[in-house]
Design a protein around this motif. Structure first.
Motif, PDB file in Angstrom:
ATOM      1  N   SER A  33       0.405  -1.220   0.109  1.00 43.56           N
ATOM      2  CA  SER A  33      -0.104   0.025  -0.402  1.00 43.56           C
ATOM      3  C   SER A  33       0.539   0.842  -0.241  1.00 43.56           C
ATOM      4  CB  SER A  33      -0.962  -0.060   1.357  1.00 43.56           C
ATOM      5  OG  SER A  33      -0.076   0.262   2.336  1.00 43.56           O
ATOM      6  N   THR A  34       0.322   2.440  -0.612  1.00 42.68           N
ATOM      7  CA  THR A  34       1.470   3.550  -0.588  1.00 42.68           C
ATOM      8  C   THR A  34       0.284   4.873  -0.251  1.00 42.68           C
ATOM      9  OG1 THR A  34       0.839   4.277  -3.033  1.00 42.68           O
ATOM     10  CG2 THR A  34       2.052   2.351  -2.280  1.00 42.68           C
ATOM     11  N   SER A  35      -0.019   5.874  -0.599  1.00 45.28           N
ATOM     12  CA  SER A  35      -0.350   7.140   0.439  1.00 45.28           C
ATOM     13  C   SER A  35       0.277   7.885  -0.455  1.00 45.28           C
ATOM     14  CB  SER A  35      -0.958   6.930   2.010  1.00 45.28           C
ATOM     15  OG  SER A  35       0.032   7.342   2.610  1.00 45.28           O
ATOM     16  N   SER A  36      -0.667   8.652  -0.931  1.00 44.14           N
ATOM     17  CA  SER A  36      -0.098  10.855  -1.340  1.00 44.14           C
ATOM     18  C   SER A  36      -1.280  11.501  -0.756  1.00 44.14           C
ATOM     19  CB  SER A  36       0.018  10.501  -2.837  1.00 44.14           C
ATOM     20  OG  SER A  36      -1.298   9.902  -3.385  1.00 44.14           O
ATOM     21  N   SER A  37      -0.497  13.005  -1.002  1.00 45.62           N
ATOM     22  CA  SER A  37      -1.433  13.338  -0.672  1.00 45.62           C
ATOM     23  C   SER A  37      -1.389  14.611  -1.934  1.00 45.62           C
ATOM     24  CB  SER A  37      -2.049  14.542   0.577  1.00 45.62           C
ATOM     25  OG  SER A  37      -0.761  14.502   1.416  1.00 45.62           O
ATOM     26  N   PRO A  38      -1.744  15.979  -2.474  1.00 45.30           N
ATOM     27  CA  PRO A  38      -1.590  17.312  -3.496  1.00 45.30           C
ATOM     28  C   PRO A  38      -0.851  18.119  -2.413  1.00 45.30           C
ATOM     29  CG  PRO A  38      -4.114  17.148  -2.371  1.00 45.30           C
ATOM     30  CD  PRO A  38      -3.314  16.504  -1.837  1.00 45.30           C
ATOM     31  N   GLY A  39       0.639  18.360  -3.132  1.00 49.78           N
ATOM     32  CA  GLY A  39       1.704  18.305  -2.621  1.00 49.78           C
ATOM     33  C   GLY A  39       2.891  17.906  -2.111  1.00 49.78           C
ATOM     34  N   SER A  40       2.544  17.038  -1.377  1.00 47.80           N
ATOM     35  CA  SER A  40       3.131  15.763  -0.738  1.00 47.80           C
ATOM     36  C   SER A  40       4.671  14.728  -1.433  1.00 47.80           C
ATOM     37  CB  SER A  40       3.131  15.286   0.906  1.00 47.80           C
ATOM     38  OG  SER A  40       1.950  14.501   0.209  1.00 47.80           O
ATOM     39  N   THR A  41       4.637  14.525  -0.512  1.00 51.27           N
ATOM     40  CA  THR A  41       5.082  13.018  -1.676  1.00 51.27           C
ATOM     41  C   THR A  41       4.729  11.758  -0.649  1.00 51.27           C
ATOM     42  OG1 THR A  41       7.261  12.891   0.340  1.00 51.27           O
ATOM     43  CG2 THR A  41       7.795  14.171  -2.025  1.00 51.27           C
ATOM     44  N   ASP A  69       2.061   2.276 -11.948  1.00 49.22           N
ATOM     45  CA  ASP A  69       2.939   3.089 -12.194  1.00 49.22           C
ATOM     46  C   ASP A  69       2.176   3.928 -12.667  1.00 49.22           C
ATOM     47  OD1 ASP A  69       5.825   2.041 -11.446  1.00 49.22           O
ATOM     48  OD2 ASP A  69       6.602   1.906 -13.146  1.00 49.22           O
ATOM     49  N   SER A  70       0.995   3.941 -13.891  1.00 53.21           N
ATOM     50  CA  SER A  70       0.485   4.877 -14.253  1.00 53.21           C
ATOM     51  C   SER A  70      -0.454   5.294 -13.256  1.00 53.21           C
ATOM     52  CB  SER A  70      -0.138   4.315 -15.622  1.00 53.21           C
ATOM     53  OG  SER A  70      -0.794   3.845 -15.186  1.00 53.21           O
ATOM     54  N   ILE A  71      -0.699   4.165 -12.608  1.00 57.20           N
ATOM     55  CA  ILE A  71      -1.562   4.598 -11.153  1.00 57.20           C
ATOM     56  C   ILE A  71      -1.476   5.835 -10.562  1.00 57.20           C
ATOM     57  CG2 ILE A  71      -3.424   3.758  -9.529  1.00 57.20           C
ATOM     58  CD1 ILE A  71      -4.549   1.170 -11.166  1.00 57.20           C
ATOM     59  N   GLU A  72      -0.236   5.280 -10.088  1.00 62.70           N
ATOM     60  CA  GLU A  72       0.140   5.972  -8.978  1.00 62.70           C
ATOM     61  C   GLU A  72       0.593   7.068  -8.961  1.00 62.70           C
ATOM     62  OE1 GLU A  72       3.927   4.133  -7.930  1.00 62.70           O
ATOM     63  OE2 GLU A  72       3.220   2.946  -6.466  1.00 62.70           O
ATOM     64  N   ILE A  73       0.973   7.632  -9.820  1.00 60.26           N
ATOM     65  CA  ILE A  73       1.043   8.891 -10.941  1.00 60.26           C
ATOM     66  C   ILE A  73      -0.140   9.804 -10.896  1.00 60.26           C
ATOM     67  CG2 ILE A  73       1.513  10.475 -12.956  1.00 60.26           C
ATOM     68  CD1 ILE A  73       4.236   7.894 -13.900  1.00 60.26           C
ATOM     69  N   ALA A  74      -1.162   9.061 -11.819  1.00 58.58           N
ATOM     70  CA  ALA A  74      -2.091   9.587 -11.627  1.00 58.58           C
ATOM     71  C   ALA A  74      -3.333  10.376 -10.295  1.00 58.58           C
ATOM     72  CB  ALA A  74      -3.577   9.138 -12.450  1.00 58.58           C
ATOM     73  N   SER A  75      -2.587   9.384  -9.340  1.00 62.13           N
ATOM     74  CA  SER A  75      -2.917   9.668  -8.355  1.00 62.13           C
ATOM     75  C   SER A  75      -2.500  11.161  -7.089  1.00 62.13           C
ATOM     76  CB  SER A  75      -3.023   8.620  -7.141  1.00 62.13           C
ATOM     77  OG  SER A  75      -3.662   7.341  -7.626  1.00 62.13           O
ATOM     78  N   LYS A  76      -1.691  11.674  -7.326  1.00 63.67           N
ATOM     79  CA  LYS A  76      -0.638  12.464  -6.671  1.00 63.67           C
ATOM     80  C   LYS A  76      -1.209  13.703  -6.899  1.00 63.67           C
ATOM     81  CE  LYS A  76       4.168  10.722  -7.529  1.00 63.67           C
ATOM     82  NZ  LYS A  76       5.401  10.813  -8.642  1.00 63.67           N
ATOM     83  N   SER A  77      -2.541  13.778  -7.224  1.00 61.48           N
ATOM     84  CA  SER A  77      -2.760  15.528  -7.066  1.00 61.48           C
ATOM     85  C   SER A  77      -4.111  15.067  -5.973  1.00 61.48           C
ATOM     86  CB  SER A  77      -2.824  15.760  -8.091  1.00 61.48           C
ATOM     87  OG  SER A  77      -4.174  15.402  -8.965  1.00 61.48           O
ATOM     88  N   HIS A  78      -3.875  13.669  -5.157  1.00 61.20           N
ATOM     89  CA  HIS A  78      -5.530  13.828  -4.561  1.00 61.20           C
ATOM     90  C   HIS A  78      -4.832  12.991  -3.815  1.00 61.20           C
ATOM     91  CE1 HIS A  78      -8.137  14.476  -8.679  1.00 61.20           C
ATOM     92  NE2 HIS A  78      -6.806  13.318  -9.142  1.00 61.20           N
ATOM     93  N   PRO A  79      -5.447  13.043  -2.440  1.00 60.75           N
ATOM     94  CA  PRO A  79      -5.269  12.333  -0.888  1.00 60.75           C
ATOM     95  C   PRO A  79      -6.236  10.625  -0.865  1.00 60.75           C
ATOM     96  CG  PRO A  79      -7.433  14.007  -0.546  1.00 60.75           C
ATOM     97  CD  PRO A  79      -6.417  14.255  -2.321  1.00 60.75           C
ATOM     98  N   ILE A  80      -5.598  10.438  -1.546  1.00 61.15           N
ATOM     99  CA  ILE A  80      -4.983   8.701  -2.033  1.00 61.15           C
ATOM    100  C   ILE A  80      -4.565   7.771  -1.320  1.00 61.15           C
ATOM    101  CG2 ILE A  80      -5.697   7.052  -3.644  1.00 61.15           C
ATOM    102  CD1 ILE A  80      -6.708   9.259  -5.995  1.00 61.15           C
ATOM    103  N   GLN A  81      -4.893   6.615  -0.528  1.00 56.45           N
ATOM    104  CA  GLN A  81      -3.825   5.778  -0.289  1.00 56.45           C
ATOM    105  C   GLN A  81      -4.293   4.546  -1.377  1.00 56.45           C
ATOM    106  OE1 GLN A  81      -5.175   3.451   3.719  1.00 56.45           O
ATOM    107  NE2 GLN A  81      -2.756   3.597   3.351  1.00 56.45           N
TER     108      GLN A  81
END
Length: 326
Positions: A33-41, A69-81
């Motif tokens: 699992s990974t998580s990301s949020s706008p403006g952060s790593t 990889d493409s899903i992770e890139i598309a997720s980076k601008s959203h608060p998605i885990q």
């Protein structure tokens, strides 16, 4: 974290289990699992507004690593885990357990490439009844309550493959075919489109068809067996990514100069296309899937009106057609 890490873990687990083959009934499961949020790593911190999306593949493979990889890139601008899961090899029971686990975890949405549409129909309906929208990609479960399907028409893909074989062999010759599972709707329709075209428009003969059921070793053994039994064949048509991976290995080891045409632009197919081991491939525009999967999961989580089928289209790609997108 990249999918390569759990691919490596899956490989290590498989090596351990191979030593006691026969006592272990199924292949190991792998997930991360990974998580990301706008403006952060990426971080492991989950905020209150974070959406948790489960991604389930039919197996671990470089092709699905590319999709992740493409899903992770598309997720980076959203608060998605993201919770990414896959059996080490095609295994219906393990994939179904993964789906059950995500339902129990009450994730915000699930995107799945289902191994068996009949088996997954009640599970998808169970998830939807629990308030979890489900997206299908690559393979569909049209009888279920899934939110949408992302992919192309496998029957028309098969027809295009028939046209490609016809063009390369000039309407005459002998071919061999290998696919994953005879019960797979995608494989069955690809084969139907291919054989219908060849029967109606050419004098090309299908010498033999084999199915490896997701077993990499069997796929290679099947190919070697068909080559030995039909040494004068003109072309091989792998219907899935495991068959194409095996064909590339066999072509390299035996130095074969026969035609090979396949489905799915995987990283290794791209290399084989450039090197001449594969002569043409039908791409489903897989490089677009990541964005579309995230768009559809976000829309479903917001209860937006669904689009039953997001047709990604498909096209033939030859060595001369290679661009920066592939």
């Amino acid at each position: 974290m990249r999918m390569t890490k759990w691919l490596t873990l899956g490989t290590m687990m498989l090596l351990v289990l191979t030593g006691c083959k026969g006592s272990t009934p199924s292949a190991p499961e792998v997930s991360y699992s990974t998580s990301s949020s706008p403006g952060s790593t990426m971080s492991n911190t989950k905020h209150a507004d974070t959406l948790t999306f489960g991604i389930i593949y039919p197996m671990t493979h470089p092709f699905y690593e590319m999709i992740t990889d493409s899903i992770e890139i598309a997720s980076k601008s959203h608060p998605i885990q993201l919770i990414v899961k896959a059996p080490d090899e095609i295994n219906l029971e393990q994939q179904m357990r993964m789906m059950e686990t995500l339902i129990t975890q009450k994730v915000s949405g699930i995107a799945i490439d289902p191994i068996d549409p009949v088996a997954f129909e009640p599970l998808i309906n169970k998830a939807v009844q629990a308030g979890i929208p489900v997206i299908c990609f690559e393979s569909d479960v049209p009888g279920s309550k899934r939110y949408s399907f992302i992919g192309s028409d496998p029957l028309q893909e098969g027809t295009l493959m028939g046209q490609m074989v016809d063009r390369f062999l000039k309407g005459r010759g002998m071919i061999m075919i290998e696919g994953s599972m005879s019960g797979s709707s995608q494989i069955r329709q690809r084969l139907q489109g291919l054989e219908q075209y060849l029967k109606q428009n050419t004098e090309i003969q299908v010498l033999e068809k084999k199915y490896h059921n997701g077993d990499n070793e069997k796929a290679i053994t099947d190919l070697e067996s068909m080559i030995n039994e039909h040494p004068h064949f003109d072309a091989l048509i792998p219907l899935d990514i495991v068959s194409s991976s095996s064909a590339i290995l066999v072509w390299k080891s035996q130095g074969l100069k026969r035609y090979a045409m396949t489905f799915g632009m995987t990283p290794e197919v791209k290399e084989a296309l450039l090197n001449g081991q594969i002569h043409a491939v039908i791409s489903e525009n897989e490089h677009l899937w990541g964005n579309i999967i995230i768009e559809q999961l976000l829309a479903a989580a917001k209860h937006a009106d669904s689009t039953s089928w997001i047709d990604t289209g498909f096209k033939e790609i030859k060595q001369s057609d290679m661009t920066n997108d592939y």
